[in-house]
Design a protein around this motif. Sequence first.
Motif, PDB file in Angstrom:
ATOM      1  N   ARG A  16       0.842  -1.195   0.000  1.00  0.00           N
ATOM      2  CA  ARG A  16       0.000   0.000   0.000  1.00  0.00           C
ATOM      3  C   ARG A  16       0.875   1.243   0.000  1.00  0.00           C
ATOM      4  O   ARG A  16       0.533   2.272  -0.586  1.00  0.00           O
ATOM      5  N   ASP A  17       2.032   1.128   0.647  1.00  0.00           N
ATOM      6  CA  ASP A  17       2.978   2.239   0.742  1.00  0.00           C
ATOM      7  C   ASP A  17       4.389   1.654   0.731  1.00  0.00           C
ATOM      8  O   ASP A  17       4.733   0.830   1.592  1.00  0.00           O
ATOM      9  N   TYR A 190       2.119   6.406  -7.011  1.00  0.00           N
ATOM     10  CA  TYR A 190       3.520   6.570  -7.393  1.00  0.00           C
ATOM     11  C   TYR A 190       3.663   6.945  -8.863  1.00  0.00           C
ATOM     12  O   TYR A 190       2.812   6.628  -9.699  1.00  0.00           O
ATOM     13  N   ILE A 191       4.780   7.618  -9.136  1.00  0.00           N
ATOM     14  CA  ILE A 191       5.114   8.014 -10.500  1.00  0.00           C
ATOM     15  C   ILE A 191       6.541   7.560 -10.781  1.00  0.00           C
ATOM     16  O   ILE A 191       7.418   7.694  -9.916  1.00  0.00           O
ATOM     17  N   PRO A 192       6.803   6.972 -11.951  1.00  0.00           N
ATOM     18  CA  PRO A 192       8.158   6.531 -12.261  1.00  0.00           C
ATOM     19  C   PRO A 192       9.134   7.706 -12.293  1.00  0.00           C
ATOM     20  O   PRO A 192       8.836   8.762 -12.860  1.00  0.00           O
ATOM     21  N   THR A 199       8.426   7.382  -7.331  1.00  0.00           N
ATOM     22  CA  THR A 199       8.332   8.519  -6.418  1.00  0.00           C
ATOM     23  C   THR A 199       6.880   8.739  -6.032  1.00  0.00           C
ATOM     24  O   THR A 199       5.998   8.737  -6.901  1.00  0.00           O
ATOM     25  N   PRO A 200       6.584   8.919  -4.743  1.00  0.00           N
ATOM     26  CA  PRO A 200       5.190   9.128  -4.344  1.00  0.00           C
ATOM     27  C   PRO A 200       4.660  10.487  -4.792  1.00  0.00           C
ATOM     28  O   PRO A 200       5.389  11.483  -4.768  1.00  0.00           O
ATOM     29  N   ARG A 318       1.459   7.472 -14.987  1.00  0.00           N
ATOM     30  CA  ARG A 318       2.284   7.164 -16.169  1.00  0.00           C
ATOM     31  C   ARG A 318       2.403   5.662 -16.370  1.00  0.00           C
ATOM     32  O   ARG A 318       3.467   5.127 -16.637  1.00  0.00           O
ATOM     33  N   PHE A 319       1.271   5.015 -16.207  1.00  0.00           N
ATOM     34  CA  PHE A 319       1.214   3.577 -16.382  1.00  0.00           C
ATOM     35  C   PHE A 319       1.151   3.227 -17.865  1.00  0.00           C
ATOM     36  O   PHE A 319       1.068   2.080 -18.242  1.00  0.00           O
TER      37      PHE A 319
END
Length: 342
Positions: A16-17, A190-192, A199-200, A318-319
């Motif tokens: 979850r985190d 999160y983001i790549p 990165t959260p 950004r999946f």
Amino acid sequence: VIRDGEVFAFDAVGYRDLESESPMQKNTIFRIASMTKPFVAAAILMLEEEGKLELDDPVEKYLPEFKNMWLKVEDEGQNEGMLLRKAPRPITIRDILTHTHGMARIPSHVRVESIRENALVASQLALDFEPGSMWRYGGEGINTAARIVEVISGLAYSDFLKEKIFDPLEMKDSYFEFPEAEADRVASVYIPGEDGGLTPLLFSHKRPYFNPAGGLLSTASDLGIWMQTILDGGIYGNTRILSEESVMEMTRTQTGDLKCGFTEGMSFGLAFAVVKNPQGVTGMLNPGTFGHGGAFGTQYWADPVNRTIYILMIQRQRFGNGDDSDIRKTFQDLAADAEPGL
């Protein structure tokens, strides 16, 4: 995965985190982004059932600011620019629920602080195309529909959903703003990063307004109730929120032969995407399967032929095209082929 009204498979995997290594739980709360959109269609149809509007009513009947809208047209003369002409017809409620309204996107530098302001600003921008002539995805029409709900019902849109949908269906973990007591259940998004890591993303608790096009939070279980209700024609247990006729209107193809969606073979109903010609990522689904994806990788789809509901909850920006992702296809392939007990 829900099949024939029963939970067929339910698993929580991963974290979850990442920072705290808190494990994902079955009751984890997710930001569902654009999976928020179909709820406005249900709200509009509730008002139609009460005789307070019709789908083919012009939006301007309820929001006068939409009267006499301008339309951008190409200047075929020497200027080779854009001209403005009066739109050939008003935008209808059906147009705004099917993404065929032609409304321009509100520029990112324009700050709006309420659903009312959003509709007002959108109404002052010239249309990009004639209503009904093409499909273009966005939040402008959905937000305008939510404003109509507010005007007719006299309720804030968030209160309407709570009173008319969430509370009756006992969707206790669905809201635009999670209670502080539930903060530890909310999954981080999160983001790549450039280094290949994640990165959260940080979300403000002081948003200017609740976004009808993408602001809801919910759980897999709550969304299972929602999709089962629609799959069963508007009823869940002894609670009916919509008529079967309204649900059929929501989930049938409304866009004819217009090119729609984010994968091949799709069409759109009222705020729901509808599989028209299964192929690729929808190859295991039957025509008429309806659902929606979200910007953070979330997906929900209901197949009315084999009565299977597929719910996939992910929290990553950004999946890529989440509707056309390998993980969605693999998940649906496995679920469609699985036998009871596996």
